[in-house]
Structure formats: structure tokens, C-alpha cells
Design an enzyme around this catalytic site. Structure first.
Site, PDB file in Angstrom:
ATOM      1  CB  ILE A   1     -40.817  34.951   4.196  1.00 39.73           C
ATOM      2  CG1 ILE A   1     -40.981  35.826   5.377  1.00 39.73           C
ATOM      3  CG2 ILE A   1     -41.916  35.183   3.155  1.00 39.73           C
ATOM      4  CD1 ILE A   1     -40.883  37.374   4.807  1.00 39.73           C
ATOM      5  CD  GLU A   2     -44.557  32.763   1.699  1.00 38.19           C
ATOM      6  OE1 GLU A   2     -44.060  31.781   1.364  1.00 38.19           O
ATOM      7  OE2 GLU A   2     -44.199  33.750   1.111  1.00 38.19           O
TER       8      GLU A   2
ATOM      9  CG  ASP B   1     -46.308  43.435   0.728  1.00 42.27           C
ATOM     10  OD1 ASP B   1     -45.760  43.477  -0.210  1.00 42.27           O
ATOM     11  OD2 ASP B   1     -47.735  43.833   0.606  1.00 42.27           O
TER      12      ASP B   1
ATOM     13  CD  GLU C   1     -47.983  44.783  -2.784  1.00 42.17           C
ATOM     14  OE1 GLU C   1     -48.706  45.402  -1.956  1.00 42.17           O
ATOM     15  OE2 GLU C   1     -47.661  45.429  -3.842  1.00 42.17           O
ATOM     16  CD  GLU C   2     -47.718  42.225  -7.864  1.00 41.89           C
ATOM     17  OE1 GLU C   2     -47.844  43.370  -8.025  1.00 41.89           O
ATOM     18  OE2 GLU C   2     -46.547  41.815  -7.366  1.00 41.89           O
TER      19      GLU C   2
END
Length: 517
Positions: free
Chosen positions: A410-411, A421, A439-440
Site C-alpha cells: 500500500i505504501e 490505518d 498499524e505498528e
């Protein structure tokens, strides 16, 4: 646009784009051939090749395009076992003003985000199918339109191209950047309005505040004690750092087990460089806090509609203080901001060591390369009870077809989209603790997101937190217990008019589904 990839291309970089534009798209019959499909560059690879060509000098480049993902210097690395899951959707929950692609990072923790007339994207991987994804809305136009829509390589004979809306091209103009009643700009405070400190439950209690006293007698300034403890001589080892942290925190026992465990796995050269270069930079940035933050920082409390914009330098100073564990005891209903858990808990598990390595890489980078220019924004949006849509009564369906694509991250594939998120209600979740899922991981590879843990009270069901401009510093492989730091990432994403990287992440308190419905 599609590219054949079994070629070695040796051209001047300024000619790379024109070279690839000459390659004709495959026919429908070719697309049905799986071998042909495997030879197409992904959308992210096409984008990264363009970036590579535009970024580096006039030198000759020897590019074997089949190996391109390995040769792009981690500008945006792809991964065969990662994926994108794209869903076309329109969201009006937060009434966001601009149109863009909405990209959602899924996981077994929690989080999400919104944008008017936006597409939704969510990632999946082979190890965690709920985790990653991106959603593409197929269209027939094969050219980039005036709104900044771009095409993806063909993945199906039934869909010849896909148009995606991406910021900043589809987001419109921003208003002038200045402080208002609903926007605090930390570097834009007129002298007449400047207040140096507020020590209350509506503002961040900074460690440099004159109200912050050593707890034993209440007469000694915490900041003066901290300044002397960190600077009277160079810090030479993890044990030395441990003793100094205990001194200014007033604790008789505090072991940095996690840091000790991590350094045992590092080379002597790296450990030496950390204490001679990285840690001095961390201390320097931390002690700059009173000169960088010259106005009280409001807390983003439940029910508020407010945003805070700061520079990367200000965020780096706040992050450095978090690493040195200098913040006072945290408020109820806020996440922990000090690195105490990450540094003190045992890091004997490989995943925990890799997460600590990812955070330390952020400090290594800013010590070596300096802090980036530009700004980032943290915003809380809340709906009143009568403004919440009645989703259970909504009978509308998606008008566009949906394409599921298991490839990519996704990045990278979701660049320029609104990325979601699925967050813990305490923003950041276990980023500075034991957590190591969606998330982390995002907070680890984009460490400036950790600042939101200092600013934001836990989220309610009618709220979202929007984070714009956080830079990505690391790349990774795996997920949860298989997570591995895989190298430095140089974020070349363009900036908007407020000098923010055009990466926008929206966090919501996601619902956990531990058992199938």
C-alpha cells in the site's frame, strides 16, 4: 501503459521515459497469456522508474528491467508476496473536501479513513490476508486526464485500463497556511499571541516546561537536571545511557534490556557509530525543544475538530525526547509516548529487535543526512451523533466493478491515495510496545507518526485522525512475527502547497472480528 521487461536498457536517463513510451501495449491475446502478464512492470515499478530517471544525474544507467525492483535503491521497493486489494467506494462520513484515491491498510488490529468521492484501497499478504490492499476503479480512458488520473498496466482482457485519482493533482488548492481557531501552526505564531507554556490538561505537558519539577522536593527544575545529565560528558555505552535516564527520571532501577539485547546482535562498528554520531544528534535535537516549540501545543481531545501543523524539525525534537523518555507521566486515555517499553522490555524475539532497528534507523538517518525540510499535519475530526450516517439503512451499492490485486504494498501502489490505518482506539496501538501488525509497522517505517500518540486522546466511534506529510524512512518484509527491516527507504513523494509530503493516512478505531461472521 505497459512495458516489456526482458531487456537490458542502456540509455541516458533523460531518454528512459521516451524509450518506454515507444513500446506498444500488448494485445488482448497477449494479455490472456500468463507469461506475457508476468513480464509487465507493475504500476509502482513504472512510477519508480520515472522517479529514478528524474532524480539522478545525466550518468548512463544500465537497467535490466526484469531486475528493476532490486535496483531502484529502495526508492519504493516492491515485493512478490505483498499485495493490494482495491475497492471503489465513496465515503461521506467525515465530509472530506477533496477527491482522491482512498487506500486502506488492513490488519488484525484496527484502523481506517475517508474522502469524498474517493476510492478505497486495502492491503493483503500471504501471511495475513486481511492486511494489505488497494482498490482500483476501472475506466476505459487510457490517457491521463486533467484531474491527474493515471492508468495501470492491464491485468485482464475484460478491463483494458484503470484510472486512478491521486493527490496532489486531484486535491485542488489549499488555503494560506496560518493559525486559526481550528488550526494551530506551531511555527506561525505572531509575537503578540505567543505564549511560551501552558501546564494543564488541554495542552501537551512538555518536559522543558518551567512547571516540570523533580518530584522529590518540587524545587529542582527537571529540564535543568536533564540538560546537565545528558551533556556533562559524552555518553559512551548503553549502561551509561541507562544510568543517566535513571538520574533525570528519579528512578533507582531502570534497565534498558531491549537496547542491550539489540546491541548484542550489532557489529562493534555500528554500536560505536551510534554513541559517537546518532545518540549525540538525538540529545542535541531533544535539547532544542524550548527553542523549536515556542507556543503551547493543544491536545486533540475527543469531540474536537482541530489540526496541528509542525515542521519535520519540530517533530524530530519531540521524537528525540520520546526516545530519551523525558515526558512527564502520561494523561489518562492517551497512549504512551516515551520509548520506555520498547527500550526496557527484552528484545530477544527477532520481530521486536527488528522493530527497534527500524526506529533507530530513523535517528541514524537524521544524524547522517539531517532533518528534512517541510511540514506535517495532525488533525482530529469528529461527527455529532445526528451527523453519523445510518449505514445499516443504506441500500446503495458500488456502481463500479472492483479489482482485487494481490501484488504490491500500500505504501507504494497506494501513493497519492488516502491511505487507511485500521487503528487501535489509542492511536499507534502497540507501536512502542509489543505490537507488530499493520498499524505498528506503518508507525515504525514512518516514525513521525508517533507524534500523534502524544497529541491524540483515544478515539470514539464517530472520530478519525488524519495524518499528512509523514516521511517513510525504512522498507520491510514480512508481517507480525516474520517482520524484518529490509533497508533504508528514500521517500521522493512530492510536496503540496503547505510543503507537506503528499502522503495522507486516516486512522479510525476499527472493529475486531476474531471469529467469522
Amino acid at each position: 501503459m505497459e512495458f516489456e521487461t526482458n531487456k537490458t536498457v542502456k540509455v541516458k536517463q533523460k531518454n528512459i521515459l521516451s524509450y518506454f513510451k515507444k513500446i506498444p501495449p500488448p494485445t488482448t491475446d497477449q494479455m490472456e497469456n500468463s507469461k506475457m502478464e508476468n513480464k509487465l512492470l507493475t504500476f509502482a515499478e513504472q512510477r519508480d522508474l520515472n522517479r529514478f530517471a528524474e532524480t539522478f544525474g545525466e550518468e548512463e544507467l544500465d537497467l535490466t528491467t526484469t531486475e528493476f525492483p532490486k535496483k531502484r535503491s529502495r526508492i519504493a521497493a516492491g515485493s512478490d508476496d505483498e499485495g493490494t486489494f482495491d475497492v471503489s467506494a465513496t465515503s461521506s462520513v467525515l465530509n472530506l473536501q477533496n477527491s482522491s484515491q482512498l487506500t486502506t491498510d488492513g490488519g488484525d488490529e484496527e484502523s481506517s479513513g475517508f474522502r469524498d468521492e474517493a476510492h478505497t484501497s486495502s492491503k493483503t499478504s500471504t501471511e495475513q490476508q486481511q492486511r494489505n490492499g488497494a482498490v482500483h476503479s476501472p475506466k476505459t480512458d487510457q490517457t491521463m486526464d486533467d484531474e491527474g488520473e493515471e492508468e495501470l498496466p492491464n491485468k485482464s482482457s475484460k478491463m483494458t485500463s484503470f484510472s486512478l485519482k491521486r493527490i496532489p493533482k486531484c486535491s485542488g488548492s489549499l488555503p494560506p497556511l496560518k493559525s486559526t481557531s481550528q488550526h494551530t501552526v506551531l511555527f506561525d505564531q505572531p509575537e503578540s499571541r505567543k505564549e511560551t507554556d501552558k501546564w494543564d490538561d488541554n495542552h501537551v505537558k512538555l518536559p522543558c516546561s518551567p512547571h516540570n519539577k523533580i518530584s522529590k522536593n518540587g524545587n529542582r527544575s527537571f529540564w535543568e537536571t536533564l540538560h546537565y545529565t545528558l551533556t556533562f560528558s559524552p555518553i559512551s555505552s548503553a549502561k551509561d545511557l541507562e544510568e543517566r535516564v535513571m538520574t533525570y527520571r528519579g528512578q533507582s532501577t531502570m534497565q534498558l534490556r531491549g537496547l542491550h539485547d539489540y546491541f548484542r546482535t550489532c557489529t562493534k562498528q555500528y554500536v560505536q557509530e551510534f554513541f559517537t554520531s546518532t545518540l549525540p544528534k538525538i540529545v542535541e535535537l531533544a535539547l532544542l525543544l524550548p527553542s523549536l516549540i515556542t507556543t503551547p501545543i493543544p491536545l486533540l481531545r475527543c469531540g474536537m475538530n482541530h489540526k496541528i501543523t509542525m515542521t519535520h524539525q519540530q517533530a524530530a525534537s519531540l521524537m528525540s525526547n520520546a526516545f530519551l523518555c523525558t515526558y512527564p507521566r502520561h494523561l489518562k486515555d492517551f497512549n504512551f509516548i516515551n520509548f520506555t517499553n520498547l527500550l526496557c522490555s527484552s528484545a530477544k524475539s527477532e520481530g521486536r529487535r527488528q522493530k527497534l532497528k527500524t526506529f533507530l534507523h530513523y535517528f541514524d538517518r537524521i544524524a547522517k543526512d539531517g532533518v528534512s525540510d517541510g511540514n506535517l499535519t495532525f488533525e482530529r475530526r469528529s461527527l455529532k451523533p445526528d451527523e453519523v450516517p445510518a449505514w445499516s439503512e443504506n441500500t446503495k451499492t458500488f456502481q463500479n466493478m472492483m479489482l482485487v490485486d494481490h501484488k504490491g504494498k500500500i505504501e507504494q501502489e497506494g501513493y497519492g491515495m488516502l491511505q487507511v490505518d485500521f487503528a487501535n482506539k489509542y492511536i499507534g496501538g502497540g507501536a512502542l510496545g509489543n505490537g507488530l501488525v499493520q498499524e505498528e509497522i506503518r508507525f515504525a517505517i514512518c516514525p513521525e507518526l508517533v507524534v500523534s500518540m502524544l497529541l491524540c486522546e483515544k478515539m470514539n466511534d464517530n472520530e478519525a485522525i488524519i495524518m499528512t506529510g509523514a516521511e517513510q524512512f525504512s522498507d520491510y518484509d514480512g508481517y507480525a512475527h516474520t517482520y524484518m527491516w529490509s533497508g533504508s527507504f528514500h521517500d521522493l513523494t512530492e510536496q503540496d502547497e503547505w510543503r507537506r509530503i503528499t502522503t495522507q493516512i486516516v486512522a479510525i478505531d476499527a472493529l475486531p472480528f476474531h471469529t467469522p461472521l
